[in-house]
Scaffold this active site. Structure first.
Site, PDB file in Angstrom:
ATOM      1  CG  ASN A  14      -2.081   0.767   1.315  1.00 13.38           C
ATOM      2  OD1 ASN A  14      -2.630   0.922   2.388  1.00 13.38           O
ATOM      3  ND2 ASN A  14      -2.555   1.276   0.202  1.00 13.38           N
ATOM      4  CG  ASN A  66      -8.806   7.703  -0.208  1.00 11.29           C
ATOM      5  OD1 ASN A  66      -8.092   6.784   0.180  1.00 11.29           O
ATOM      6  ND2 ASN A  66      -9.984   7.973   0.353  1.00 11.29           N
ATOM      7  CB  CYS A  75      -4.454   5.812   5.687  1.00 11.39           C
ATOM      8  SG  CYS A  75      -3.502   4.666   4.669  1.00 11.39           S
ATOM      9  CG  ASN A  77      -1.074  -0.610   5.345  1.00 16.56           C
ATOM     10  OD1 ASN A  77      -0.643  -1.244   6.310  1.00 16.56           O
ATOM     11  ND2 ASN A  77      -1.861  -1.149   4.435  1.00 16.56           N
ATOM     12  CG  ASN A 171     -12.177   1.465   2.609  1.00 19.49           C
ATOM     13  OD1 ASN A 171     -11.564   1.887   1.646  1.00 19.49           O
ATOM     14  ND2 ASN A 171     -12.461   2.244   3.662  1.00 19.49           N
ATOM     15  CD  GLU A 188      -7.192   1.377   0.470  1.00 20.61           C
ATOM     16  OE1 GLU A 188      -7.325   2.619   0.580  1.00 20.61           O
ATOM     17  OE2 GLU A 188      -6.137   0.767   0.679  1.00 20.61           O
ATOM     18  NE  ARG A 189     -14.219   5.965   2.116  1.00 22.04           N
ATOM     19  CZ  ARG A 189     -14.671   6.532   3.240  1.00 22.04           C
ATOM     20  NH1 ARG A 189     -15.965   6.812   3.360  1.00 22.04           N
ATOM     21  NH2 ARG A 189     -13.862   6.752   4.246  1.00 22.04           N
ATOM     22  CB  CYS A 198      -6.649  -2.001   3.131  1.00 22.03           C
ATOM     23  SG  CYS A 198      -7.680  -0.719   3.861  1.00 22.03           S
ATOM     24  N   GLY A 199      -4.506  -1.187   5.832  1.00 17.55           N
ATOM     25  CA  GLY A 199      -4.266  -1.341   7.265  1.00 17.55           C
ATOM     26  C   GLY A 199      -5.539  -1.320   8.089  1.00 17.55           C
ATOM     27  CB  THR A 200      -8.410   1.027   8.350  1.00 16.02           C
ATOM     28  OG1 THR A 200      -8.504   1.271   6.937  1.00 16.02           O
ATOM     29  CG2 THR A 200      -7.738   2.203   9.049  1.00 16.02           C
TER      30      THR A 200
HETATM   31  N1  API Z   1      -9.300   4.312   1.326  1.00 20.80           N
HETATM   32  C1  API Z   1      -9.612   4.444   2.747  1.00 20.80           C
HETATM   33  C2  API Z   1      -8.499   5.215   3.490  1.00 20.80           C
HETATM   34  C3  API Z   1      -7.174   4.496   3.401  1.00 20.80           C
HETATM   35  C4  API Z   1      -7.247   3.170   4.061  1.00 20.80           C
HETATM   36  C5  API Z   1      -6.083   2.231   3.800  1.00 20.80           C
HETATM   37  N2  API Z   1      -5.095   2.635   2.837  1.00 20.80           N
HETATM   38  C6  API Z   1      -5.418   1.831   5.114  1.00 20.80           C
HETATM   39  O1  API Z   1      -4.251   1.428   5.122  1.00 20.80           O
HETATM   40  O2  API Z   1      -6.119   1.890   6.162  1.00 20.80           O
HETATM   41  C7  API Z   1     -10.928   5.200   2.905  1.00 20.80           C
HETATM   42  O3  API Z   1     -11.176   6.117   2.137  1.00 20.80           O
HETATM   43  O4  API Z   1     -11.662   4.849   3.830  1.00 20.80           O
END
Ligand code: API
Length: 260
Positions: A14, A66, A75, A77, A171, A188-189, A198-200
């Site tokens: 990511n 984003n 985010c 990551n 997401n 991913e949104r 995607c970390g979250t």
């Molecule tokens: N695209 C996600 C934010 C980044 C999440 C992702 N890259 C991570 O590592 O958590 C959103 O708009 O909710």
């Protein structure tokens, strides 16, 4: 035309453009600029962009965008990568406290390229049929299913743009579980594509897996397309989780200047 000094990082694939904005010179309202910096052909190329900024109470502030150019929610990551960047800048030695859109985070440099990040508490896990919906700093829909032959983009888009989510977006994570090991694929949104991790998202998948596994495990090893991550937490109930930590690689790839 302006010139921008940027730092490229990736966390389990990511990837992010990071800009040191402590002098507040970057025009974060210029969606087209952020979108172009993230463009993989007309810019540097990344899933998102982060600004490291000064804060009156904490070592730094993280602002996340984003690749569509719009400021986003947390985010995971990215949080781990901006911590590695702050360490590279010499802002701290081993442990740091910073503030992001979802609140205050602790983080620990486990090594030069491994960062452990405390995520926000999770205080509600919604069940939608066999699926889960929860917020780990960003909203995540979690589906447990066989992953072979899965078209992540097609299936992810169908959920992300359905009647409930089309306005705000979500997401979407597709998960297979084998005891305390998960495989997670994420749409991913705001990227509006599959990302390599995607970390979250893996954090949401791990918490949903705790519920799915009958509350057996308070931690999971996760295989994402771009690398391995670890999530651990303490369950206060089947709906409430605290001391949620996301650990994994945060790697400096290159730095440079771009004129746009
Ligand atoms: N695209 C996600 C934010 C980044 C999440 C992702 N890259 C991570 O590592 O958590 C959103 O708009 O909710």
């Amino acid at each position: 035309m302006n010139s921008y000094r940027f730092h490229k990082y990736q966390g389990a694939g990511n990837d992010f453009v990071i800009i040191d904005n402590r002098e507040n010179k970057f025009d974060a309202k210029d969606f087209a600029l952020v979108n172009q910096l993230c463009d993989r052909r007309f810019g540097v190329g990344s899933d998102g962009l982060m600004l490291l900024e000064n804060d009156d109470h904490y070592t730094f502030r993280m602002r996340y965008y984003n690749s569509d150019g719009r400021e986003a929610t947390m985010c995971g990551n990215g949080g781990r990568c901006i911590v590695a960047f702050a360490h590279h800048l010499g802002l701290f030695e081993k442990e740091v406290t910073f503030v992001a859109v979802d609140g205050v985070h602790q983080a620990i440099m486990e090594s030069d390229e491994v960062v452990d990040l405390e995520m926000i508490d999770v205080d509600f896990v919604e069940r939608i049929g066999e699926d889960f919906y929860l917020n780990t700093g960003s909203p995540h829909y979690v589906v447990f299913q066989d992953l072979s032959d899965l078209d992540v983009v097609k299936e992810g888009r169908s959920i992300r743009y359905n009647a409930r989510f089309k306005e705000e977006g979500t997401n979407v994570n597709f998960v297979s579980m084998d005891k305390d090991c998960l495989k997670v694929l994420t749409y991913e949104r705001g990227v509006e594509d599959e990302t390599l991790a995607c970390g979250t998202g893996v954090t949401a998948a791990a918490i949903a897996a705790y519920v799915m596994s009958g509350c057996q495990y308070e931690g999971f090893d996760i295989e994402a397309k771009g690398g391995r991550l670890g999530v651990r937490f303490q369950a206060k109930s089947i709906n409430e989780f605290e001391h949620v930590w996301l650990k994994g690689p945060a790697v400096r790839v290159f730095e440079g200047d771009i004129t746009l």
